[in-house]
Design a protein around this motif. Sequence first.
Motif, PDB file in Angstrom:
ATOM      1  N   VAL A 216       0.844  -1.206   0.000  1.00 44.14           N
ATOM      2  CA  VAL A 216       0.000   0.000   0.000  1.00 44.14           C
ATOM      3  C   VAL A 216       0.880   1.257   0.000  1.00 44.14           C
ATOM      4  O   VAL A 216       0.583   2.228  -0.701  1.00 44.14           O
ATOM      5  N   TYR A 217       1.972   1.230   0.750  1.00 43.32           N
ATOM      6  CA  TYR A 217       2.929   2.359   0.682  1.00 43.32           C
ATOM      7  C   TYR A 217       3.464   2.512  -0.741  1.00 43.32           C
ATOM      8  O   TYR A 217       3.493   3.600  -1.308  1.00 43.32           O
ATOM      9  N   GLN A 218       3.903   1.385  -1.297  1.00 42.02           N
ATOM     10  CA  GLN A 218       4.506   1.382  -2.633  1.00 42.02           C
ATOM     11  C   GLN A 218       3.549   1.932  -3.681  1.00 42.02           C
ATOM     12  O   GLN A 218       3.955   2.643  -4.591  1.00 42.02           O
ATOM     13  N   ASN A 219       2.254   1.621  -3.547  1.00 42.85           N
ATOM     14  CA  ASN A 219       1.260   2.000  -4.560  1.00 42.85           C
ATOM     15  C   ASN A 219       0.628   3.367  -4.299  1.00 42.85           C
ATOM     16  O   ASN A 219      -0.270   3.767  -5.029  1.00 42.85           O
ATOM     17  N   THR A 220       1.060   4.058  -3.276  1.00 46.64           N
ATOM     18  CA  THR A 220       0.441   5.355  -2.962  1.00 46.64           C
ATOM     19  C   THR A 220       0.849   6.421  -3.985  1.00 46.64           C
ATOM     20  O   THR A 220       2.012   6.530  -4.344  1.00 46.64           O
ATOM     21  N   ARG A 221      -0.151   7.156  -4.464  1.00 46.13           N
ATOM     22  CA  ARG A 221       0.053   8.206  -5.481  1.00 46.13           C
ATOM     23  C   ARG A 221      -0.700   9.469  -5.059  1.00 46.13           C
ATOM     24  O   ARG A 221      -1.684   9.381  -4.341  1.00 46.13           O
ATOM     25  N   LEU A 222      -0.268  10.599  -5.620  1.00 44.47           N
ATOM     26  CA  LEU A 222      -1.059  11.827  -5.521  1.00 44.47           C
ATOM     27  C   LEU A 222      -1.672  12.070  -6.894  1.00 44.47           C
ATOM     28  O   LEU A 222      -1.009  11.847  -7.911  1.00 44.47           O
ATOM     29  N   SER A 223      -2.905  12.537  -6.933  1.00 44.64           N
ATOM     30  CA  SER A 223      -3.521  12.873  -8.227  1.00 44.64           C
ATOM     31  C   SER A 223      -2.811  14.097  -8.804  1.00 44.64           C
ATOM     32  O   SER A 223      -2.068  14.785  -8.099  1.00 44.64           O
ATOM     33  N   ASP A 224      -3.071  14.388 -10.070  1.00 39.69           N
ATOM     34  CA  ASP A 224      -2.378  15.497 -10.738  1.00 39.69           C
ATOM     35  C   ASP A 224      -2.549  16.816  -9.990  1.00 39.69           C
ATOM     36  O   ASP A 224      -1.626  17.627  -9.921  1.00 39.69           O
ATOM     37  N   SER A 225      -3.732  17.023  -9.428  1.00 37.91           N
ATOM     38  CA  SER A 225      -3.982  18.287  -8.720  1.00 37.91           C
ATOM     39  C   SER A 225      -3.308  18.311  -7.347  1.00 37.91           C
ATOM     40  O   SER A 225      -3.238  19.362  -6.705  1.00 37.91           O
ATOM     41  N   GLY A 226      -2.863  17.155  -6.896  1.00 40.63           N
ATOM     42  CA  GLY A 226      -2.251  17.073  -5.569  1.00 40.63           C
ATOM     43  C   GLY A 226      -3.260  17.026  -4.432  1.00 40.63           C
ATOM     44  O   GLY A 226      -2.892  16.973  -3.263  1.00 40.63           O
ATOM     45  N   ARG A 227      -4.548  17.023  -4.790  1.00 40.46           N
ATOM     46  CA  ARG A 227      -5.569  17.079  -3.730  1.00 40.46           C
ATOM     47  C   ARG A 227      -6.061  15.702  -3.293  1.00 40.46           C
ATOM     48  O   ARG A 227      -6.769  15.585  -2.303  1.00 40.46           O
ATOM     49  N   ILE A 228      -5.741  14.681  -4.078  1.00 43.16           N
ATOM     50  CA  ILE A 228      -6.216  13.327  -3.745  1.00 43.16           C
ATOM     51  C   ILE A 228      -5.003  12.407  -3.579  1.00 43.16           C
ATOM     52  O   ILE A 228      -4.180  12.298  -4.485  1.00 43.16           O
ATOM     53  N   ALA A 229      -4.899  11.792  -2.417  1.00 44.73           N
ATOM     54  CA  ALA A 229      -3.874  10.758  -2.216  1.00 44.73           C
ATOM     55  C   ALA A 229      -4.599   9.423  -2.250  1.00 44.73           C
ATOM     56  O   ALA A 229      -5.637   9.262  -1.605  1.00 44.73           O
ATOM     57  N   TYR A 230      -4.076   8.494  -3.039  1.00 43.97           N
ATOM     58  CA  TYR A 230      -4.767   7.202  -3.109  1.00 43.97           C
ATOM     59  C   TYR A 230      -3.777   6.072  -3.230  1.00 43.97           C
ATOM     60  O   TYR A 230      -2.622   6.253  -3.630  1.00 43.97           O
ATOM     61  N   SER A 231      -4.246   4.913  -2.853  1.00 38.98           N
ATOM     62  CA  SER A 231      -3.435   3.719  -3.034  1.00 38.98           C
ATOM     63  C   SER A 231      -4.329   2.563  -3.426  1.00 38.98           C
ATOM     64  O   SER A 231      -5.566   2.658  -3.364  1.00 38.98           O
ATOM     65  N   THR A 232      -3.700   1.482  -3.843  1.00 32.43           N
ATOM     66  CA  THR A 232      -4.434   0.353  -4.403  1.00 32.43           C
ATOM     67  C   THR A 232      -3.820  -0.963  -3.928  1.00 32.43           C
ATOM     68  O   THR A 232      -2.630  -1.012  -3.596  1.00 32.43           O
ATOM     69  N   ALA A 233      -4.631  -2.000  -3.911  1.00 34.85           N
ATOM     70  CA  ALA A 233      -4.107  -3.366  -3.782  1.00 34.85           C
ATOM     71  C   ALA A 233      -5.035  -4.278  -4.566  1.00 34.85           C
ATOM     72  O   ALA A 233      -6.251  -4.301  -4.333  1.00 34.85           O
ATOM     73  N   THR A 234      -4.480  -4.991  -5.540  1.00 42.18           N
ATOM     74  CA  THR A 234      -5.284  -5.902  -6.352  1.00 42.18           C
ATOM     75  C   THR A 234      -5.500  -7.212  -5.591  1.00 42.18           C
ATOM     76  O   THR A 234      -4.830  -7.482  -4.582  1.00 42.18           O
ATOM     77  N   TYR A 235      -6.394  -8.020  -6.108  1.00 37.15           N
ATOM     78  CA  TYR A 235      -6.677  -9.331  -5.503  1.00 37.15           C
ATOM     79  C   TYR A 235      -5.385 -10.147  -5.396  1.00 37.15           C
ATOM     80  O   TYR A 235      -5.110 -10.744  -4.359  1.00 37.15           O
ATOM     81  N   GLU A 236      -4.593 -10.112  -6.457  1.00 39.85           N
ATOM     82  CA  GLU A 236      -3.352 -10.896  -6.465  1.00 39.85           C
ATOM     83  C   GLU A 236      -2.378 -10.370  -5.411  1.00 39.85           C
ATOM     84  O   GLU A 236      -1.689 -11.145  -4.752  1.00 39.85           O
ATOM     85  N   GLU A 237      -2.310  -9.050  -5.261  1.00 39.99           N
ATOM     86  CA  GLU A 237      -1.400  -8.478  -4.263  1.00 39.99           C
ATOM     87  C   GLU A 237      -1.849  -8.834  -2.842  1.00 39.99           C
ATOM     88  O   GLU A 237      -1.032  -9.138  -1.972  1.00 39.99           O
ATOM     89  N   ILE A 238      -3.160  -8.802  -2.621  1.00 34.36           N
ATOM     90  CA  ILE A 238      -3.687  -9.081  -1.273  1.00 34.36           C
ATOM     91  C   ILE A 238      -3.468 -10.544  -0.909  1.00 34.36           C
ATOM     92  O   ILE A 238      -2.916 -10.864   0.158  1.00 34.36           O
ATOM     93  N   THR A 239      -3.887 -11.424  -1.806  1.00 32.77           N
ATOM     94  CA  THR A 239      -3.759 -12.854  -1.500  1.00 32.77           C
ATOM     95  C   THR A 239      -2.288 -13.280  -1.507  1.00 32.77           C
ATOM     96  O   THR A 239      -1.908 -14.173  -0.762  1.00 32.77           O
ATOM     97  N   GLY A 240      -1.477 -12.617  -2.321  1.00 35.60           N
ATOM     98  CA  GLY A 240      -0.035 -12.913  -2.355  1.00 35.60           C
ATOM     99  C   GLY A 240       0.645 -12.675  -1.014  1.00 35.60           C
ATOM    100  O   GLY A 240       1.666 -13.283  -0.706  1.00 35.60           O
ATOM    101  N   CYS A 241       0.087 -11.797  -0.199  1.00 36.19           N
ATOM    102  CA  CYS A 241       0.626 -11.544   1.151  1.00 36.19           C
ATOM    103  C   CYS A 241       0.048 -12.509   2.175  1.00 36.19           C
ATOM    104  O   CYS A 241       0.429 -12.458   3.347  1.00 36.19           O
ATOM    105  N   GLY A 242      -0.925 -13.314   1.770  1.00 43.74           N
ATOM    106  CA  GLY A 242      -1.607 -14.176   2.743  1.00 43.74           C
ATOM    107  C   GLY A 242      -2.744 -13.455   3.443  1.00 43.74           C
ATOM    108  O   GLY A 242      -3.245 -13.921   4.469  1.00 43.74           O
TER     109      GLY A 242
END
Length: 332
Positions: A216-242
């Motif tokens: 989640v740290y690795q995938n954290t981004r700011l939107s172009d305007s800098g007003r939205i911080a977001y992150s992602t985790a796909t099904y494969e990333e989640i299950t890959g961690c157990g």
Amino acid sequence: MKDIPPDLVASLTASPPPLIAGHVTPDADCLSSMFALAKGIEQVTEQPVLCALPEGSLSKKLAFLVDLAEANIAGLRACREAKLLAVCDTAKERRVNLPDEMRTELKNGRRIINIDHHASSTMFGDINYVDEHASSTAELIYRVFKHAGWELTPTIATLLCTGIHADTVGFSLANTRAATFEAAADLLTHGADLALIGDRLWRWQSDDEFQLRRIVYQNTRLSDSGRIAYSTATYEEITGCGCTAADIDDQVEIPRSLAGARITILFTEGRKGHVRINLRGKGDVPVLDLAQRIDGGGHHTAAGAIMTGTVDDAVARLIPLTEEYLDEHEPH
Ligand SMILES: [Mn+2]
């Protein structure tokens, strides 16, 4: 402060006692409220009070609450046969954490007692004790204990203090009021174990969860305007961690901590093809309206929704929508 409905305590202590339920992907406030309420009712009815927690809905992090409370978890049959439900911390009928086939026809001859603090509550109960100004459902359950004259044992005090601590993020959010501290102080007087709560909520994570946080740290981004911080985790990333869908919630704090962001979003595909959206507003930026535009709900500055499709689809749809929403709320 909202008055407690006059028939609430009598209904909770009717015989047979209610089945206690909460919301899907239950958080610490939900579980603590359920288990404390069950223990309060048991003082009066002297019958075991069952809590619904369908398989797969308990996170690794919060499993300690089941042990602490020595909660009686209901089997499938007990869930189906319940005629009275006491639902904690749940805004809508379809969010009630019961076996899938029950959710579509929850009422079906059942009576429902609804105890909650969500601003988006649909008041779906026959009796509703809903106060959106309470910090947590645990704070409402605390008020029920005081009103009913039930004993706050050290275990119950620890449970209720856990719910308050979690929903206020350690008494640090704007939902923390003087009444919240008063409740917490009384719970400490009754033996709440604050060090245990602090350790388990904020200083304890399994290796699996630790790995998920790294992603989640690795995938954290700011939107172009800098007003939205977001992150992602796909099904494969989640299950890959157990990890599973049950283990996701607090990780929204990671993008939330990024300086400058007004709105924070965590997109997680805990179930294949279903992306859970966790929304948080910085300061007093509301996000409930935004959540409702995508058929979600929650609190004014903490809300959520589910979108179908991939994580990329959800990001592509929601980031522009959120930019527009911020333009409306905070024009340049
Ligand atoms: Mn809550």
